[in-house]
Design an enzyme around this catalytic site. Structure first.
Site, PDB file in Angstrom:
ATOM      1  N   ASP A  36      -2.618 -42.043 -15.520  1.00 61.89           N
ATOM      2  CA  ASP A  36      -1.247 -40.533 -15.624  1.00 61.89           C
ATOM      3  C   ASP A  36       0.052 -41.282 -14.255  1.00 61.89           C
ATOM      4  O   ASP A  36      -0.441 -42.206 -13.533  1.00 61.89           O
ATOM      5  CB  ASP A  36      -2.057 -40.040 -15.196  1.00 61.89           C
ATOM      6  CG  ASP A  36      -3.361 -38.967 -15.532  1.00 61.89           C
ATOM      7  OD1 ASP A  36      -2.856 -39.812 -17.461  1.00 61.89           O
ATOM      8  OD2 ASP A  36      -3.892 -38.423 -15.655  1.00 61.89           O
ATOM      9  N   TYR A  62     -12.207 -46.870  -8.345  1.00 59.99           N
ATOM     10  CA  TYR A  62     -11.393 -46.126  -7.509  1.00 59.99           C
ATOM     11  C   TYR A  62     -11.335 -45.130  -6.889  1.00 59.99           C
ATOM     12  O   TYR A  62     -12.279 -45.337  -5.929  1.00 59.99           O
ATOM     13  CB  TYR A  62     -10.639 -44.426  -8.973  1.00 59.99           C
ATOM     14  CG  TYR A  62      -9.968 -44.961 -10.224  1.00 59.99           C
ATOM     15  CD1 TYR A  62      -8.756 -44.913 -10.260  1.00 59.99           C
ATOM     16  CD2 TYR A  62     -11.364 -44.969 -10.525  1.00 59.99           C
ATOM     17  CE1 TYR A  62      -8.226 -44.463 -11.041  1.00 59.99           C
ATOM     18  CE2 TYR A  62     -10.845 -45.390 -12.284  1.00 59.99           C
ATOM     19  CZ  TYR A  62      -9.334 -45.553 -12.596  1.00 59.99           C
ATOM     20  OH  TYR A  62      -8.570 -45.031 -13.524  1.00 59.99           O
TER      21      TYR A  62
END
Length: 374
Positions: A107, A179
């Protein structure tokens, strides 16, 4: 962006309301079900319907980028994106347009230490149009594309290139994704060197409680409570192979007085520094707002260090905003707003309305996409 939040527990902790995010179906990873189904049916993207061109070389490209000024990784018609910038650099390099496919979409504001894409390149002579030349070596591709990337904004860089078979897909061949999420804790204002690189939490965080909460979420679960509206995945079931939080030295890191003195005592031998007791880990403050090794007389002009924590999440695929929603809950456990039992309750509720506001994009980093090569 996180350093100017009015209150860390307010709904402004997320960049946008979940209702608005439902209008943009961008995901942090891809579901196992979607990957398997599309790969088997050959409907993953338009390229799968095109015949293989033996004159084309497919490259697997690993890239790093600062996501602050990008509207996400995937190409968009008007906004600046990672793929758009990368395709432009390739176009300048080879003299013809290319289409790039990413392993993982990120994003707006999310960074990458290593995201992976693939691109097909047919090397055609610029002096003799129509003449096909042998493919470029991976090192040539890396240097040339970086040359064009750095001539502009310089917030994307190719860090590795590999030649792969024509059917090797960056998305479908990915085995797992990792992540990192960075949180800085401390009441002092955030350093400008950390702007848009982390989530600044003014309160102290209870590391042990956050670690206990991580253990609740590890494993295979229905993660509907950590799945934002607009998620395209067919199933909320995910297997979270790793979730932990550790305290690390804050960055950028520079040696303290005590560390420089230790090095001098050992005649500058850098290996000697490693013999320091672990309790004196460089860069980790003993109390929030204090600098290790400083005294009242020599502390003027020194920025007080924040405590830095990194959440690591590893899985084959993630739901839309799953990592940021999990970090939002872990942060509330750290501040005492939630208990470990509350996290269990949120997980069992199976609705995102039970979750706390998600963490901002600025602290999230795609760290690694793992592959197996033939």
């Amino acid at each position: 962006m996180s350093d100017n939040l009015k209150h860390p527990l307010d709904s402004t902790a997320s960049e946008e309301p979940l209702e608005r995010l439902s209008k943009v179906a961008r995901i942090e990873g891809f579901s196992d079900e979607e990957e398997e189904t599309e790969e088997q049916q050959g409907l993953g993207d338009s390229e799968s319907m095109n015949p293989v061109n033996p004159r084309v070389q497919r490259y697997l490209i690993a890239i790093e980028y600062i996501g602050t000024r990008f509207s996400g990784s995937q190409q968009q018609a008007k906004d600046r994106t990672v793929v758009g910038v990368l395709q432009e650099a390739f176009h300048k390099f080879i003299g013809q347009p290319v289409k790039i496919f990413c392993s993982s979409r990120t994003d707006a504001g999310v960074h990458a230490l290593s995201n992976v894409c693939h691109v097909d390149v047919e090397r055609i002579s610029k002096r003799k149009p129509g003449e096909v030349l042998p493919p470029h070596e991976p090192g040539v591709v890396q240097r040339a594309v970086n040359h064009f990337l750095q001539r502009k904004d310089g917030d994307v860089m190719v860090i590795d290139v590999r030649c792969v078979p024509s059917n090797y897909h960056a998305r479908y061949k990915a085995q797992e994704r990792t992540y990192f999420y960075r949180l800085l804790s401390g009441s002092d204002p955030l350093s400008i060197l950390e702007k848009d690189r982390c989530w600044h939490v003014p309160e102290e965080l209870n590391l042990r409680s956050m670690q206990e909460a991580c253990r609740v979420l590890v494993g295979s679960h229905d993660f509907s409570s950590f799945r934002a509206a607009g998620c395209q995945a067919k199933s909320p079931m995910r297997s979270l192979d790793e979730l932990n939080i550790t305290e690390v030295p804050s960055t950028p890191y520079f040696p303290s007085i005590s560390e420089r003195a230790w090095s001098n005592l050992n005649n500058g031998d850098p290996l000697a520094c490693s013999s320091q007791p672990k309790s004196e880990t460089a860069g980790v403050t003993t109390n929030v707002g204090e600098v290790e090794g400083s005294t009242e007389g020599d502390s003027f002009g020194r920025r007080r260090r924040h405590r830095c924590y990194v959440v690591t999440a590893r899985s084959r695929g993630f739901l839309y905003h799953q990592v940021r929603l999990i970090v939002g809950a872990l942060k509330c456990v750290g501040t005492g707003e939630l208990t470990v039992s509350d996290v269990e309750r949120i997980l069992e509720a199976k609705t995102v309305s039970a979750a706390k506001p998600m963490a901002p994009a600025s602290g999230l980093y795609l760290a690694r996409v793992k592959y197996e090569f033939p």
